[in-house]
Design a protein around this motif. Structure first.
Motif, short mmCIF file in Angstrom:
data_model
loop_
_atom_site.label_atom_id
_atom_site.label_comp_id
_atom_site.label_asym_id
_atom_site.label_seq_id
_atom_site.Cartn_x
_atom_site.Cartn_y
_atom_site.Cartn_z
N ALA A 203 0.82 -1.21 0.00
CA ALA A 203 0.00 0.00 0.00
C ALA A 203 0.85 1.25 0.00
CB ALA A 203 -0.93 -0.01 1.21
N VAL A 204 1.95 1.24 0.77
CA VAL A 204 2.84 2.40 0.83
C VAL A 204 3.60 2.57 -0.48
CG1 VAL A 204 4.84 3.39 2.00
CG2 VAL A 204 3.04 2.28 3.34
N ASP A 205 4.10 1.46 -1.03
CA ASP A 205 4.90 1.54 -2.25
C ASP A 205 4.08 1.97 -3.45
OD1 ASP A 205 7.05 0.69 -0.78
OD2 ASP A 205 6.88 -1.42 -1.36
N HIS A 206 2.81 1.62 -3.47
CA HIS A 206 1.98 1.89 -4.66
C HIS A 206 0.81 2.81 -4.30
CE1 HIS A 206 4.18 -1.19 -6.91
NE2 HIS A 206 4.03 -1.98 -5.86
N GLU A 207 1.06 3.74 -3.41
CA GLU A 207 0.02 4.67 -2.98
C GLU A 207 -0.56 5.45 -4.15
OE1 GLU A 207 -0.62 8.42 0.15
OE2 GLU A 207 1.38 7.58 -0.20
N HIS A 208 0.29 5.89 -5.05
CA HIS A 208 -0.16 6.68 -6.19
C HIS A 208 -1.10 5.86 -7.09
CE1 HIS A 208 -0.07 9.85 -9.20
NE2 HIS A 208 0.26 8.96 -10.11
N ALA A 209 -0.75 4.61 -7.36
CA ALA A 209 -1.59 3.76 -8.20
C ALA A 209 -2.94 3.50 -7.55
CB ALA A 209 -0.87 2.45 -8.49
N ILE A 210 -2.94 3.28 -6.23
CA ILE A 210 -4.20 3.04 -5.52
C ILE A 210 -5.10 4.27 -5.57
CG2 ILE A 210 -5.22 2.58 -3.25
CD1 ILE A 210 -2.75 0.89 -2.62
N ASN A 211 -4.52 5.44 -5.35
CA ASN A 211 -5.31 6.68 -5.39
C ASN A 211 -5.85 6.95 -6.78
OD1 ASN A 211 -5.12 7.31 -2.66
ND2 ASN A 211 -3.22 8.46 -2.92
N ASN A 212 -5.07 6.62 -7.81
CA ASN A 212 -5.56 6.80 -9.17
C ASN A 212 -6.78 5.92 -9.45
OD1 ASN A 212 -3.72 8.74 -9.91
ND2 ASN A 212 -2.29 7.30 -10.88
N PHE A 213 -6.81 4.75 -8.83
CA PHE A 213 -7.97 3.88 -9.00
C PHE A 213 -9.17 4.42 -8.24
CE2 PHE A 213 -10.68 0.40 -7.58
CZ PHE A 213 -10.97 -0.23 -8.80
N LEU A 214 -8.96 4.91 -7.03
CA LEU A 214 -10.07 5.38 -6.19
C LEU A 214 -10.61 6.72 -6.65
CD1 LEU A 214 -8.67 4.42 -2.65
CD2 LEU A 214 -10.28 3.14 -4.07
N ARG A 215 -9.80 7.51 -7.33
CA ARG A 215 -10.25 8.81 -7.82
C ARG A 215 -10.85 8.69 -9.22
NH1 ARG A 215 -4.76 12.05 -6.13
NH2 ARG A 215 -5.26 12.42 -3.92
N GLN A 216 -11.67 9.66 -9.56
CA GLN A 216 -12.29 9.68 -10.88
C GLN A 216 -12.79 11.07 -11.18
OE1 GLN A 216 -15.08 6.49 -11.47
NE2 GLN A 216 -16.02 7.45 -13.25
N ARG A 217 -12.55 11.53 -12.40
CA ARG A 217 -13.02 12.86 -12.77
C ARG A 217 -14.53 12.85 -12.99
NH1 ARG A 217 -9.41 15.25 -17.51
NH2 ARG A 217 -10.75 17.04 -17.03
N LEU A 218 -15.15 13.96 -12.65
CA LEU A 218 -16.61 14.06 -12.69
C LEU A 218 -17.16 13.78 -14.09
CD1 LEU A 218 -19.30 14.89 -11.31
CD2 LEU A 218 -18.78 17.25 -11.94
N GLU A 219 -16.47 14.26 -15.11
CA GLU A 219 -16.98 14.18 -16.48
C GLU A 219 -16.55 12.90 -17.21
OE1 GLU A 219 -13.05 16.35 -16.48
OE2 GLU A 219 -14.90 16.33 -15.28
N GLU A 220 -15.95 11.95 -16.50
CA GLU A 220 -15.45 10.74 -17.16
C GLU A 220 -16.02 9.48 -16.50
OE1 GLU A 220 -11.21 10.77 -17.24
OE2 GLU A 220 -11.09 12.52 -18.55
N PRO A 221 -17.25 9.09 -16.84
CA PRO A 221 -17.78 7.85 -16.29
C PRO A 221 -17.01 6.65 -16.83
CG PRO A 221 -19.27 8.76 -17.95
CD PRO A 221 -18.22 9.79 -17.70
N VAL A 222 -16.91 5.60 -16.02
CA VAL A 222 -16.17 4.39 -16.37
C VAL A 222 -17.13 3.22 -16.43
CG1 VAL A 222 -14.35 2.81 -15.62
CG2 VAL A 222 -14.06 5.27 -15.30
N SER A 223 -17.07 2.44 -17.49
CA SER A 223 -17.95 1.28 -17.62
C SER A 223 -17.59 0.22 -16.58
CB SER A 223 -17.85 0.69 -19.02
OG SER A 223 -16.56 0.13 -19.23
N GLY A 224 -18.53 -0.65 -16.28
CA GLY A 224 -18.28 -1.69 -15.31
C GLY A 224 -17.17 -2.64 -15.74
N GLU A 225 -17.16 -3.00 -17.01
CA GLU A 225 -16.12 -3.89 -17.53
C GLU A 225 -14.74 -3.27 -17.38
OE1 GLU A 225 -14.94 -6.13 -21.74
OE2 GLU A 225 -16.84 -5.04 -21.53
N GLN A 226 -14.63 -1.98 -17.70
CA GLN A 226 -13.35 -1.29 -17.56
C GLN A 226 -12.93 -1.19 -16.10
OE1 GLN A 226 -13.33 2.64 -19.27
NE2 GLN A 226 -11.30 3.15 -18.46
N ALA A 227 -13.89 -0.94 -15.20
CA ALA A 227 -13.57 -0.82 -13.78
C ALA A 227 -12.97 -2.11 -13.23
CB ALA A 227 -14.81 -0.43 -12.99
N TRP A 228 -13.59 -3.26 -13.56
CA TRP A 228 -13.07 -4.53 -13.06
C TRP A 228 -11.71 -4.85 -13.68
CZ3 TRP A 228 -14.73 -6.45 -8.82
CH2 TRP A 228 -16.06 -6.30 -8.43
#
Length: 439
Positions: free
Chosen positions: A401-426
């Motif tokens: 978690a410490v080593d890849h904090e940036h990658a985890i946050n990129n997954f948890l964050r999302q821009r308001l105008e960019e919805p992500v499909s379920g297939e892409q999320a998984w």
């Protein structure tokens, strides 16, 4: 056909037309309500008061008078005004002609686009599906929000709450869901909102694309309590009509807390005793009645997403605690994440979907559990990280978690105008776990 067979319907109409109009009189105007004497009417009946025919709804009945709450301006009503009864409860419009329109708490258009398109009028009251008539929740409903579609998967027909204090991003998250969800129809209720925010939500957050497949019901904070309460039930009734036709409906309500506050005003004005934090007993029974009307039936489904404004960020205050027990899951929005620019500000570890395991595959459930373990390991050593005392090697999950904090946050964050499909999320979750080295 026998002679005179058509006379009976005509006679019935004539007798109905000749029936005398029963009229009462306003006997008192106190606080937020008024009392009408000389007239009998059941609860929920809409009365017309005075020469301006101000609508009011019967909310309580005593032996000597009816207690009513106005649906218009109370200042236009005075003692002695004549009161007539419509003889029935409220009627509201529903149908495909409402798509893309904005309605008030009476179901009337307020968007300046002219009369409603194709629609029918239905009673606002509707029977709640019985427990055995409801179909089971077995299919996921993709919301377009990566962290919700994976870590707190929502099923079609589920009811879930967004719990947060003010200014933490509830309305923005709702707008993202409205644009990215796979439901056929969105019904959005904005109850007790500031007038300034309504247009911003419609034009900026929801946008033309989201509004095109949505029906929005609005009652602002300055409107009478009964209008705010009715807006919630009008939106629910419209959603029910589409569900009855077999549609998959997404009902979003912002906020359930303001619905409870409106009922508190009505109950106290009608003479109910205050209970927990001033809320009368009817508030909690009303919440149960409102929330139970969502869900699935034998034909279609209503997936309900309700925002709950927690008082002072206290997630155990009465309304939050009561609704949490009635809903099928809760999403917690964290103020610390919001002020740090983390959107959506969802605390994944504190959020739970009670049907997630029923609407995801075994592999998907294992993937979601894997990321949760990593997040939990990071949280368990956060104090040590803050003071610089963390020693690597004691917990491999925390190290990842410490080593890849940036990658985890990129997954948890999302821009308001960019919805992500379920297939892409998984797919992105699988790639993240591979990066973290978690099976």
């Amino acid at each position: 056909m026998a002679p005179g067979a058509l006379a009976w319907p005509a006679l019935d109409k004539a007798l109905l037309a000749a029936e005398p109009i029963r009229v009462g009189v306003v006997s008192s105007v106190v606080g937020l309500g008024l009392e009408v004497s000389g007239l009998n009417a059941p609860l929920g009946t809409v009365l017309e008061i005075g020469p301006q025919k101000v609508p009011a709804e019967v909310v309580a009945a005593r032996r000597e008078a009816l207690h009513c709450m106005p649906l218009g301006e109370l200042e236009k009503i005075s003692v002695g005004d004549l009161v007539s009864s419509s003889g029935h409860g409220a009627q509201i419009p529903t149908g495909t002609g409402l798509l893309g329109r904005v309605l008030d708490g009476l179901g009337k258009p307020i968007d300046g686009k002219g009369p409603l398109g194709e629609h029918t009028m239905v009673p606002m009251e509707h029977e709640t599906p019985s427990a055995l008539e409801r179909s089971r929740i077995t299919a996921p409903l993709q919301l377009g929000v990566r962290v919700m579609d994976t870590l707190t998967a929502v099923g079609a027909g589920q009811r879930i709450g967004l719990f947060a204090g003010s200014g933490v991003g509830k309305s923005s998250l709702l707008s993202m869901i409205a644009r990215g969800a796979t439901a056929q129809i969105n019904v959005i209720a904005l109850v007790g909102e500031r007038g300034r925010e309504v247009r911003e939500f419609l034009e900026e957050d929801l946008g033309a694309e989201g509004l095109a497949r949505s029906i929005v019901v609005v009652s602002t904070a300055d409107e009478p309590a009964r209008m705010r309460l009715r807006a919630a039930f009008v939106a629910t009734r419209i959603a029910e009509s589409f569900r009855s036709s077999g549609a998959q409906v997404l009902l979003m309500m912002d906020s359930l807390t303001r619905v409870a506050m409106a009922q508190r005003e009505i109950g106290l004005s009608a003479g109910e005793p205050p209970a927990t934090r001033g809320y009368p007993p009817s508030t909690f029974s009303l919440l149960a009645r409102l929330l139970e009307r969502a869900g699935s039936d034998a034909n279609g489904s209503i997936t309900g997403i309700y925002t709950v404004l927690v008082d002072g960020d206290d997630h155990n205050e009465p309304i939050a605690d009561a609704t949490r027990s009635l809903l099928d899951g809760h999403i917690v929005l964290d103020r610390k994440l919001a002020v740090s620019g983390h959107f959506p500000s969802i605390d994944a570890l504190a959020s739970v979907s009670r049907v997630a395991n029923r609407v995801t595959t075994r592999e998907q459930a294992q993937a979601a559990a894997g990321l949760r373990r990593v997040l939990a390991a990071r949280r368990s050593v956060q104090d040590l990280l803050d003071v610089g005392a963390y020693q690597r090697g004691s917990n491999p999950l925390a190290d990842a978690a410490v080593d890849h904090e940036h990658a985890i946050n990129n997954f948890l964050r999302q821009r308001l105008e960019e919805p992500v499909s379920g297939e892409q999320a998984w797919s992105e979750l699988t790639n993240l776990l591979r990066t973290l080295g978690v099976n």
